[in-house]
Design a protein around this motif. Structure first.
Motif, mmCIF file in Angstrom:
data_model
loop_
_atom_site.group_PDB
_atom_site.id
_atom_site.type_symbol
_atom_site.label_atom_id
_atom_site.label_comp_id
_atom_site.label_asym_id
_atom_site.label_seq_id
_atom_site.Cartn_x
_atom_site.Cartn_y
_atom_site.Cartn_z
ATOM 1 N N ASN A 569 0.697 -1.315 -0.129
ATOM 2 C CA ASN A 569 -0.082 -0.054 0.078
ATOM 3 C C ASN A 569 0.843 1.346 -0.114
ATOM 4 O O ASN A 569 0.883 2.113 1.065
ATOM 5 C CB ASN A 569 -0.972 -0.100 1.163
ATOM 6 C CG ASN A 569 -2.028 -0.904 1.127
ATOM 7 O OD1 ASN A 569 -1.952 -1.839 0.064
ATOM 8 N ND2 ASN A 569 -2.772 -1.181 2.255
ATOM 9 N N ALA A 624 -3.857 -2.905 -1.955
ATOM 10 C CA ALA A 624 -5.404 -2.886 -1.661
ATOM 11 C C ALA A 624 -6.004 -1.974 -2.672
ATOM 12 O O ALA A 624 -6.001 -1.085 -2.885
ATOM 13 C CB ALA A 624 -5.654 -2.509 -0.210
ATOM 14 N N ASP A 627 -8.060 0.875 -1.311
ATOM 15 C CA ASP A 627 -7.268 1.820 -0.718
ATOM 16 C C ASP A 627 -7.251 3.260 -1.306
ATOM 17 O O ASP A 627 -7.056 3.661 -2.371
ATOM 18 C CB ASP A 627 -5.768 1.330 -0.665
ATOM 19 C CG ASP A 627 -4.682 2.530 0.173
ATOM 20 O OD1 ASP A 627 -5.159 3.318 0.541
ATOM 21 O OD2 ASP A 627 -3.639 1.852 0.208
ATOM 22 N N VAL A 655 -5.126 -7.038 -3.466
ATOM 23 C CA VAL A 655 -5.978 -7.527 -2.506
ATOM 24 C C VAL A 655 -7.596 -6.691 -2.573
ATOM 25 O O VAL A 655 -7.744 -5.587 -2.363
ATOM 26 C CB VAL A 655 -5.438 -7.229 -1.003
ATOM 27 C CG1 VAL A 655 -6.395 -7.835 -0.037
ATOM 28 C CG2 VAL A 655 -4.111 -7.607 -1.122
ATOM 29 N N VAL A 658 -10.430 -4.359 0.129
ATOM 30 C CA VAL A 658 -9.783 -3.833 1.397
ATOM 31 C C VAL A 658 -9.379 -2.410 1.328
ATOM 32 O O VAL A 658 -8.752 -2.231 0.006
ATOM 33 C CB VAL A 658 -8.486 -4.861 1.730
ATOM 34 C CG1 VAL A 658 -7.713 -4.434 2.772
ATOM 35 C CG2 VAL A 658 -9.082 -6.215 1.969
ATOM 36 N N ILE A 662 -5.042 -3.036 6.232
ATOM 37 C CA ILE A 662 -5.174 -4.170 6.093
ATOM 38 C C ILE A 662 -6.022 -4.933 7.043
ATOM 39 O O ILE A 662 -6.723 -5.987 6.918
ATOM 40 C CB ILE A 662 -3.764 -5.190 6.137
ATOM 41 C CG1 ILE A 662 -3.762 -6.292 5.510
ATOM 42 C CG2 ILE A 662 -3.421 -5.066 7.616
ATOM 43 C CD1 ILE A 662 -4.385 -6.335 4.121
ATOM 44 N N GLY A 665 -9.510 -6.149 6.040
ATOM 45 C CA GLY A 665 -9.946 -7.188 5.063
ATOM 46 C C GLY A 665 -10.347 -8.522 6.086
ATOM 47 O O GLY A 665 -10.283 -8.392 7.222
ATOM 48 N N TRP A 673 -1.867 -12.001 3.274
ATOM 49 C CA TRP A 673 -0.880 -10.804 3.017
ATOM 50 C C TRP A 673 0.076 -11.101 3.842
ATOM 51 O O TRP A 673 1.382 -10.700 3.290
ATOM 52 C CB TRP A 673 -1.836 -9.661 3.703
ATOM 53 C CG TRP A 673 -0.805 -8.552 3.916
ATOM 54 C CD1 TRP A 673 -0.744 -7.428 3.021
ATOM 55 C CD2 TRP A 673 -0.565 -7.855 4.993
ATOM 56 N NE1 TRP A 673 0.035 -6.345 3.564
ATOM 57 C CE2 TRP A 673 0.228 -6.678 4.986
ATOM 58 C CE3 TRP A 673 -0.563 -8.500 6.486
ATOM 59 C CZ2 TRP A 673 0.802 -5.891 5.760
ATOM 60 C CZ3 TRP A 673 -0.073 -7.533 7.400
ATOM 61 C CH2 TRP A 673 0.598 -6.406 7.352
#
Length: 705
Positions: A569, A624, A627, A655, A658, A662, A665, A673
């Motif tokens: 991220n 993510a 994000d 991902v 999410v 994290i 998630g 992850w």
């Protein structure tokens, strides 16, 4: 021997995240988050703050998300937010026994209930949108999943139109009141019989953090009503007189403010305040207090930490769950407030006088104090505590007259007894100085097979970099580090300039210098750790999340010291992130010294993607898909650059569903992850290596997977 922690163990943790003291001064309502069947849930437990044994009693059950508990003034009822029906709504539950009763049915959810002093009314917050009726009538269902809702075109007019972890903001959050007296007397109501909430704030403004005055006639709350409210980072504290609807501003419009709290006698209000400036990205958060004078007017805010180079709050990085910082908590005698303080890798509790007197530490040592409560007798504090040897638990501290408590008097919860069988390393602290003579500190978490006498055995290293950049690491329990250590790695983590807890100047020292002195601080800390021995400088990996991901990207573009890198991220292109990140158009001004069109040279030079041609380190990129803080487009750009250049092995893991954190998630995603980080590092920077001279496996860790 102890078993090492593995990524699969992440699904086993149960953690306290909220703590609220009952009117009787002893009973605590504690929100406990846990995981089951690949889903997270939260329950509310009751704990006796005066108990000498560990015996939480769970008040709610099932796999719902029950959160934000609030006690009725008589202690007979508990209000809370739950997703049991109609999304997230307000519910109440009798402590004497019985099923929870739904209070609200709002189209865009409801949260943060607070009881009026007479116990008849709840104030809460809920979003209001222009195009829809906020109340769900009768048996009507929420329409979010209907084709009309999912296919409609949404108009954006605000600069800050989304915030990470939530959807696009289409309305404003307002305060509401609802009468629950009849609901408490009645049998279980149907949806058609619920009380009708009443909206009490209006306008194109957001409202939050409502708190009742002790006499129930007024509400204090937070709102940004400035003309540039969608472009600034300031807010204000406001006072609403319920009988007249009059609203008065108590703060000055020059700070980022939060969590107002009334003194016990209703004559003072305290809140957190951080001055904002286009010259600095961060400043010390202090506590402002206003007093009601004999002239019937409120005084100007007074900083009760004036002259102290410290910042209240809790910016210590933790990876299992997060908890909110308490509002300033008035001591029972009303003479001052308790608040946590960010302090050199730890978060102790302090007491600050509202008028005369000297502040003092309540706790000390390698602890992170989370949500807490002061018992009315004035001799005890109960808090959620994150300690080096275990994740957060509820603990009790006796207030001592001979100095702060370095350890809890007793623990009131033991939510993870299975951890007794797991290896739990205690981080080893070290100090170091940079070339420009800055004092910094860091820690090493050693793997289970390490002994101080084993000088011939050298461990592979993982350098982990915290996010923020204005967060910090410390010796408290950090599951990711425990997993890395359990796999056979020594984990090095340091607090470079920009970290919080070392004064305002230190925290501001990375402004307009990302990838500059902070980069050299990280490598200086790594070198200082290597100089202590037992670490293998030829077997090192680097990883980080958010700003830690930015620094990972930057590091591998400027040195070839690392065998593997995992960036999570992250930010790769400061220019495009300014236009896509949820906060960059405000956060980036002081952080980078201006806009991209004002400082294009800086934005280009300090973007890791500019230096992608120099990268030869095998790199795994994790992003993510929801994000908004460091949008996945940043990971996409970085992957495209490295894959196109083909100077290093690279892959890209996406991902779904999410946000930047994290923890949003699913349990399965969190396990995958962490496993993905470790597997990439193990592939290119293995724990076990074969010596070319002897053919002997060197560096094997008996506890490694």
């Amino acid at each position: 021997m102890s078993i090492p922690l593995t990524p699969d163990d992440l699904t086993r943790f149960a953690l306290p995240t909220e703590l609220v003291l009952a009117p009787d001064g002893h009973l605590l309502a504690v929100t406990v988050t846990a995981q089951a069947e690949n889903a997270k849930y939260s329950l509310i437990a009751l704990i006796d703050g005066r108990a000498s044994t560990i015996a939480p009693r769970f008040l709610s059950s099932g796999h719902h998300l029950d959160r934000h508990p609030a006690w009725s003034p008589d202690g007979d009822w508990l209000a809370f937010t739950s997703n049991r029906a109609d999304g997230n709504q307000i519910w109440i539950m009798p402590l004497a026994g019985g099923e929870p009763r739904q209070v609200t049915r709002l189209r865009h959810d409801a949260s943060r209930p607070r009881w009026s002093p007479d116990g008849h009314t709840l104030v809460f917050q809920a979003e209001v949108r222009d195009e829809s009726t906020p109340l769900l009538a009768g048996d009507a269902q929420k329409p979010e999943s209907s084709p009309e809702a999912t296919e409609r075109i949404r108009q954006v007019t605000r600069l800050q139109y989304r915030s990470d972890g939530s959807d696009i903001a289409e309305g404003r959050t307002h305060l509401w009141c609802v009468d629950v007296a009849g609901l408490m007397r009645a049998e279980m109501p149907t949806a058609r019989e619920l009380p009708t909430p009443r909206q009490i704030t209006f306008g194109d403004f957001d409202h939050s953090a409502a708190a009742w005055s002790p006499d129930g006639t007024r509400l204090v709350f937070i709102s940004d009503r400035a003309a540039d409210r969608d472009a600034n980072i300031t807010e204000d504290v406001w006072l609403l007189t319920l009988a007249t609807g009059e609203i008065v501003r108590l703060s000055t419009g020059e700070s980022e403010v939060s969590r107002p709290a009334w003194s016990p006698d209703g004559q003072m209000i305290a809140w957190y305040a951080m001055p904002t400036s286009t010259q600095h990205s961060i400043d010390n958060t202090h506590i402002a207090v206003v007093a009601f004078g004999s002239d019937g007017q409120w005084s100007s805010p007074r900083d009760i930490l004036a002259g102290l180079d410290m910042t209240v709050g809790s910016a210590l990085r933790m990876d299992l769950a997060s908890f909110e910082v308490n509002a300033p908590t008035w001591s029972p005698d009303g003479r001052g407030v308790y608040a946590p303080v960010n302090e050199r890798g730890t978060v102790p509790l302090w007491w600050f006088p509202a008028a005369a007197g000297a502040p003092y530490r309540v706790t000390a040592g390698a602890l992170q104090i989370g949500p807490f409560a002061a018992l009315p007798e004035g001799d005890r504090i109960v808090a959620i505590v994150n300690a080096p040897e275990h994740p957060p638990e509820v603990a009790s501290f006796d207030l001592r007259i001979d100095g702060p408590s370095t350890q809890p008097t007793s623990y009131l919860s033991d939510l993870n007894p299975w951890l007794a069988e797991r290896y739990r390393g205690i981080p080893e602290h070290f100090d170091f100085f940079t070339e420009d003579n800055w004092w910094l500190e860091g820690w090493i978490l050693w793997p289970p097979n390490d002994t101080a006498s084993s000088h011939e055995h050298r461990h592979p290293v993982i350098l982990d970099i915290h996010g923020g950049p204005h967060g910090f690491f410390g010796p408290a329990y950090f599951a990711r580090h425990q997993v890395f250590a359990g796999a056979g790695y020594a984990v090095v983590f340091v607090n470079p300039r920009g970290s919080v807890g070392y004064g305002a100047h230190f925290a501001q020292a990375c402004d307009r210098d990302w990838g500059g002195a902070d980069y050299h601080d990280l490598l200086a800390g790594l070198d200082a750790a290597l100089a202590r021995g037992r670490l293998d400088a030829q077997r090192m990996a680097v990883t980080g999340v958010s700003y830690g991901g930015y620094m990972t990207n930057w590091i591998i573009g400027h040195t070839r010291r690392f065998k593997a890198a995992v960036t999570v991220n992250s930010v790769a292109n400061l220019i495009s992130c300014f236009g896509t990140g949820d906060i960059d158009a405000t956060f980036g001004i002081p952080e980078y010294g201006g806009t991209p069109w004002e400082r294009m040279g800086y934005y280009i030079e300090r973007s890791p993607i500019t230096h992608a041609p120099a990268i030869t380190t095998p790199t795994r990129i994790i992003g993510a898909e929801r994000d908004w803080r460091c949008p996945i487009s940043q990971s996409e750009e970085f992957f495209t650059a490295l894959a196109f250049l083909r100077h290093a092995p690279v892959d890209f893991l996406r991902v779904p569903g999410v946000s930047h954190n994290i923890n949003t998630g699913s349990p399965r995603q969190r396990v995958a992850w962490l496993r993905a980080i470790l597997e990439w590092i193990e592939q290119y920077n293995p724990v076990a290596t074969i010596s070319a001279d002897t053919g002997v496996i060197d560096g094997s860790a008996p506890y490694a997977r």
